[in-house]
Enzyme design. Structure first.
Site, PDB file in Angstrom:
ATOM      1  N   GLU A  33       0.814  -1.217   0.000  1.00 16.22           N
ATOM      2  CA  GLU A  33       0.000   0.000   0.000  1.00 16.22           C
ATOM      3  C   GLU A  33       0.850   1.272   0.000  1.00 16.22           C
ATOM      4  OE1 GLU A  33      -2.654   0.492   3.357  1.00 16.22           O
ATOM      5  OE2 GLU A  33      -3.555   2.284   2.515  1.00 16.22           O
ATOM      6  N   LYS A  69      -2.463  -2.071  -3.098  1.00 16.43           N
ATOM      7  CA  LYS A  69      -3.527  -1.247  -2.524  1.00 16.43           C
ATOM      8  C   LYS A  69      -3.206   0.209  -2.859  1.00 16.43           C
ATOM      9  CE  LYS A  69      -5.966  -0.230   1.788  1.00 16.43           C
ATOM     10  NZ  LYS A  69      -6.607  -0.830   2.953  1.00 16.43           N
TER      11      LYS A  69
HETATM   12  P1  13P Z   1      -9.376   4.074   4.163  1.00 16.70           P
HETATM   13  O1  13P Z   1     -10.212   3.342   3.151  1.00 16.70           O
HETATM   14  O2  13P Z   1     -10.168   4.692   5.275  1.00 16.70           O
HETATM   15  O3  13P Z   1      -8.383   5.009   3.511  1.00 16.70           O
HETATM   16  O4  13P Z   1      -8.511   2.969   4.920  1.00 16.70           O
HETATM   17  C1  13P Z   1      -7.902   1.990   4.183  1.00 16.70           C
HETATM   18  C2  13P Z   1      -6.662   1.589   4.856  1.00 16.70           C
HETATM   19  O5  13P Z   1      -6.530   0.471   5.272  1.00 16.70           O
HETATM   20  C3  13P Z   1      -5.590   2.578   4.989  1.00 16.70           C
HETATM   21  O6  13P Z   1      -4.400   1.932   5.352  1.00 16.70           O
END
Ligand code: 13P
Length: 342
Positions: free
Chosen positions: A175, A217
């Site tokens: 991510e 992500k």
């Molecule tokens: P949000 O969808 O609230 O951005 O959170 C996703 C997430 O896991 C951020 O690390």
């Protein structure tokens, strides 16, 4: 244990996506404060029990990301949360990063920490039932940022994490979040997202990560939160263009974060992205706030609101399930909510 490639594909099965319920203590305290509640261990447990025991959740939720505290907690009747998920046919996952810390020599920028001892923690989480992991890097767009140092340090850490997760038999969810805060344009977000993803895939390749057993992500390519808004089709076109330029086709799926978009915006844009399918990868979700904000509001800390809270979660799960097929329409918001008992 299922092969990691199989788990990665199951997480992005058609019509399904991930529920991010892995808020750290400070983040969960912020979310609970928004509905006037103090964050205690029992309150966090009770809230997560509502999420994880929602009947029918597995219809559109393939996996749930848990936090270190949560993966060790149980329902009121003593069933460990990972077991609750596994019994429901939902894959348990775990946040393994240690949050961000200021990056030395780069004012205003952060690097994600948590590599020390990660091998041992991953082994422990696998033993507790986790089948996938998540590590979040944060890139902020500003005047002169991100710096090359910030992008490289975060990409390097993401790749080291991903390699260790695969060694432990877990699917790494990679991510690199480009924050939407600020007045920057859509084009600036597009170029920062592209350079970040190039650095990430360069590092993943150097460190021998098998891309077909990973998920990305990403953040959507958006104008800054203080900039002029643009239409969902523009966002979807620009997002797809950047991703096609940078993300190898061997990655099975992209699970977007919501990043501060409203639940309705996140769903509508996921839908617009899926109306551009087929792409080399599944286009799915790993939403935190965009799935949970209405649930927290409906619950507000009261046991008698459990049914309404679970109905709010199922509503968003179904709408995002429709968006996975490019079949969401805004007028479904009311129809789906009204079809559920509360
Ligand atoms: P949000 O969808 O609230 O951005 O959170 C996703 C997430 O896991 C951020 O690390």
């Amino acid at each position: 244990m299922e092969p990691t490639r199989t788990v990665a594909r199951a997480l992005v099965a058609p019509g399904k996506g991930i529920l991010a319920a892995d808020e750290s203590h400070p983040t969960m305290a912020k979310r609970l404060a928004q509905v006037g509640l103090e964050s205690t261990e029992e309150r966090r447990r009770a809230y997560r029990e509502i999420l994880l025991t929602t009947p029918g959740l597995s219809e559109h939720v393939s996996g749930v990301i848990l936090y270190d505290e949560t993966i060790r907690q149980s329902t009121g009747d003593g069933t460990p949360f990972p077991e609750v998920l596994a019994r429901a046919g939902i894959i348990p996952g775990i946040k393994v990063d240690g949050g961000t810390t200021p990056l030395a020599g780069a004012p205003g920028e952060v690097v994600t920490q948590g590599l020390d001892g990660l091998r041992e923690r991953l082994a422990e989480y696998a033993g507790l039932g986790a089948r996938f992991a998540k590590w979040r890097a944060v890139i902020r767009i500003g005047p002169g940022t991100p710096s090359a140092a910030c992008v490289e340090a975060n990409a390097h850490a993401l790749a080291r994490y991903a390699a260790l997760a695969q060694e432990a038999g877990l699917v790494p969810v990679v991510e690199p979040e480009v924050l939407m805060d600020g007045p920057h344009s859509l084009e600036r977000c597009a170029s920062v997202t592209a350079l970040t993803l190039r650095a990430v895939y360069d590092q993943l390749a150097r460190q021998g990560v098998e891309l077909d057993a990973t998920l990305l992500k990403p953040s959507m390519v958006l104008p800054g939160s203080d900039a002029e808004p643009v239409g969902d089709d523009v966002i979807a076109d620009r997002t797809i263009a950047v991703l096609r330029d940078t993300v190898p086709a061997s990655v099975p799926g992209l699970v977007f974060l919501s990043g501060g978009q409203t639940p309705e915006q996140a769903t509508a844009r996921l839908d617009a992205l899926n109306r551009r399918a087929p792409q080399p990868w599944e286009l799915s979700f790993s939403f935190g706030r965009a799935l949970q904000a209405p649930v927290l509001r409906a619950w507000a800390g009261r046991a008698e609101n459990t049914g309404a809270a679970q109905a709010a979660l199922l509503t968003r799960a179904r709408l995002n399930g429709a968006a996975r097929h490019g079949r969401y329409r805004p007028d479904m918001e009311r129809q789906v909510a009204e079809a559920l008992p509360s």
